[in-house]
Design a protein around this motif. Structure first.
Motif, PDB file in Angstrom:
ATOM      1  N   ALA A  39      -9.665  62.763  66.139  1.00  0.00           N
ATOM      2  CA  ALA A  39     -10.047  62.227  67.451  1.00  0.00           C
ATOM      3  C   ALA A  39     -11.571  62.177  67.581  1.00  0.00           C
ATOM      4  CB  ALA A  39      -9.432  63.067  68.572  1.00  0.00           C
ATOM      5  N   HIS A  40     -12.261  63.236  67.126  1.00  0.00           N
ATOM      6  CA  HIS A  40     -13.733  63.210  67.146  1.00  0.00           C
ATOM      7  C   HIS A  40     -14.261  62.046  66.306  1.00  0.00           C
ATOM      8  CE1 HIS A  40     -14.815  66.679  69.473  1.00  0.00           C
ATOM      9  NE2 HIS A  40     -14.051  67.497  68.767  1.00  0.00           N
ATOM     10  N   ALA A  41     -13.649  61.839  65.134  1.00  0.00           N
ATOM     11  CA  ALA A  41     -14.102  60.765  64.240  1.00  0.00           C
ATOM     12  C   ALA A  41     -13.895  59.392  64.885  1.00  0.00           C
ATOM     13  CB  ALA A  41     -13.359  60.851  62.902  1.00  0.00           C
ATOM     14  N   VAL A  42     -12.752  59.208  65.560  1.00  0.00           N
ATOM     15  CA  VAL A  42     -12.459  57.920  66.210  1.00  0.00           C
ATOM     16  C   VAL A  42     -13.452  57.678  67.350  1.00  0.00           C
ATOM     17  CG1 VAL A  42     -10.758  56.647  67.589  1.00  0.00           C
ATOM     18  CG2 VAL A  42     -10.016  57.910  65.544  1.00  0.00           C
ATOM     19  N   VAL A  43     -13.713  58.716  68.147  1.00  0.00           N
ATOM     20  CA  VAL A  43     -14.674  58.584  69.258  1.00  0.00           C
ATOM     21  C   VAL A  43     -16.047  58.194  68.702  1.00  0.00           C
ATOM     22  CG1 VAL A  43     -15.942  59.853  71.058  1.00  0.00           C
ATOM     23  CG2 VAL A  43     -13.472  60.153  70.830  1.00  0.00           C
ATOM     24  N   HIS A  44     -16.460  58.848  67.626  1.00  0.00           N
ATOM     25  CA  HIS A  44     -17.764  58.544  67.033  1.00  0.00           C
ATOM     26  C   HIS A  44     -17.814  57.108  66.521  1.00  0.00           C
ATOM     27  CE1 HIS A  44     -20.690  58.647  63.562  1.00  0.00           C
ATOM     28  NE2 HIS A  44     -21.449  58.882  64.600  1.00  0.00           N
TER      29      HIS A  44
END
Ligand SMILES: [Zn+2]
Ligand SMILES: [Zn+2]
Length: 137
Positions: A39-44
């Protein structure tokens, strides 16, 4: 006690997951930690550096991925310490020696008394198979 079990490094676009979690965690906990970091990677990827770490965008992506939008994943790690073993190798016969503690000296099957300079923390690859492989922590 809270441990860092996963992280996402934006500069390298890299997710890291704790080897202790992979070796000793419940599969659902591993799943939750991996998806939290995804999820952090997608947001970034979508929004760059602007959103706050666990802000609105993060929560929305979590819901998309079907993971609980929490600030951290709560994993019970109390049992883990009892599973940790320490591994060394006989310099003579190359056999692997595993003990519950980092001992100053140990007797190998070949009869040699060893004074291991280093013990590597390991855990059983498969808890139900005590004769099985070890994974480094
Ligand atoms: Zn997070
Ligand atoms: Zn030996």
């Amino acid at each position: 006690m809270r441990r860092t079990l996963g992280s996402y490094m934006p500069s390298r676009r890299q997710i890291s997951v704790s080897s202790r979690l992979l070796a000793m965690g419940e599969s659902d906990d591993i799943y939750q930690v991996v998806l939290h970091e995804v999820a952090h990677a997608v947001v970034h990827d979508r929004y760059g550096e602007k959103p706050s770490a666990h802000g609105r965008e993060f929560r929305a992506v979590c819901i998309e991925l079907g993971v609980k939008p929490r600030r951290y994943v709560d994993v019970t790690t109390e049992k883990w310490q009892s599973q940790v073993r320490y591994l060394s190798k006989c310099g003579h016969c190359k056999v692997i020696i595993v003990r519950k503690r980092r001992m100053r000296s140990v007797r190998c099957m070949c009869g040699l008394k060893l004074y291991p300079g280093s013990w590597r923390p390991v855990a059983p690859a498969d808890e139900s198979d005590p004769q099985g492989d070890w994974v480094a922590l």
